[in-house]
Design an enzyme around this catalytic site. Structure first.
Site: not given
Ligand code: NI
Length: 169
Positions: A47, A90, A132, A136
Site C-alpha cells: 500500500g 510501513c 492503514h 495516512h
Molecule cells: Ni504506511
C-alpha cells in the site's frame, strides 16, 4: 517517486498533515496513480498513500495479490465491531513491524483512476491495508496505534524523540 520517511524532519512533518480531496480526477491523476503503483511495487509495499510521496492529496494505492487498486477521495462507510490483528509495516517507517488491531471488515467508497465511483467490502489483510493507508491521509501512522513505549522505541530507531514527533493535523 521518492518515498518520504519519518527519519527526515521535513518529511515527517508532511507525513503528519491531513491531505486534501482531489477536486478533479483527470489524466494527470491517472498518471499520478500509475506512478504511485510503480513506486509501491518497487518498494515491495502492499500500500502507498499520497503523503508518502510528498503529496497532500487523498489518494492511495493497494496491491494484495494481482491487480493494483486505486482509491481516490475514499470514505470508510462502515467497520465491523470484530477486530483482527496483523503485523504491520510501513514504507515510511522502514524495517519496523508491530501488531496492530483494527476492525476486521469494512465498507469503503472511493473513485478509481478513471474517475468512476465504486464501493467494496473488504476483510482480512485487505481491510487492514485499506485502514492503514486511509490513516495516512489524516496524518496518522501505524505507530500511533501502539503503546507509548513501543512507539518511542520505534521513533528512537530514527532519532525522533516523542517531543519531536508532531501531532497529526
Ligand atoms: Ni504506511
Amino acid at each position: 517517486m521518492d518515498i518520504y520517511t519519518i527519519g527526515i524532519e521535513d518529511q515527517l512533518s508532511l507525513l503528519r498533515r491531513k491531505a486534501s480531496p482531489i477536486q478533479d480526477i483527470t489524466a494527470e491523476t491517472a498518471q499520478l496513480a500509475e506512478h504511485m503503483v510503480e513506486t509501491m511495487i518497487a518498494g515491495k509495499g502492499i500500500g502507498l498513500a499520497g503523503p508518502q510521496v510528498g503529496l497532500l492529496q487523498r489518494i492511495f494505492t493497494v496491491q494484495i495479490d494481482e491487480k493494483p487498486m486505486v482509491f481516490i477521495n475514499p470514505q470508510i462507510l462502515a467497520t465491523s465491531p470484530e477486530l483482527s490483528s496483523y503485523e504491520e509495516g510501513c514504507l515510511s517507517i522502514p524495517g519496523q513491524y508491530a501488531d496492530v488491531k483494527r476492525p476486521a471488515q469494512l465498507q469503503i467508497q472511493a473513485w478509481n483512476a478513471k474517475g468512476r465511483p465504486f464501493t467494496i467490502e473488504a476483510s482480512g489483510l485487505l481491510a487492514t491495508v485499506i485502514q492503514h493507508e486511509y490513516d495516512h491521509l489524516d496524518g496518522v501512522l501505524f505507530i500511533d496505534h501502539l503503546s507509548d513505549r513501543k512507539r518511542k522505541k520505534i521513533l528512537g530507531k530514527f532519532q525522533v524523540t516523542p517531543e519531536g514527533y508532531p501531532e497529526a493535523e
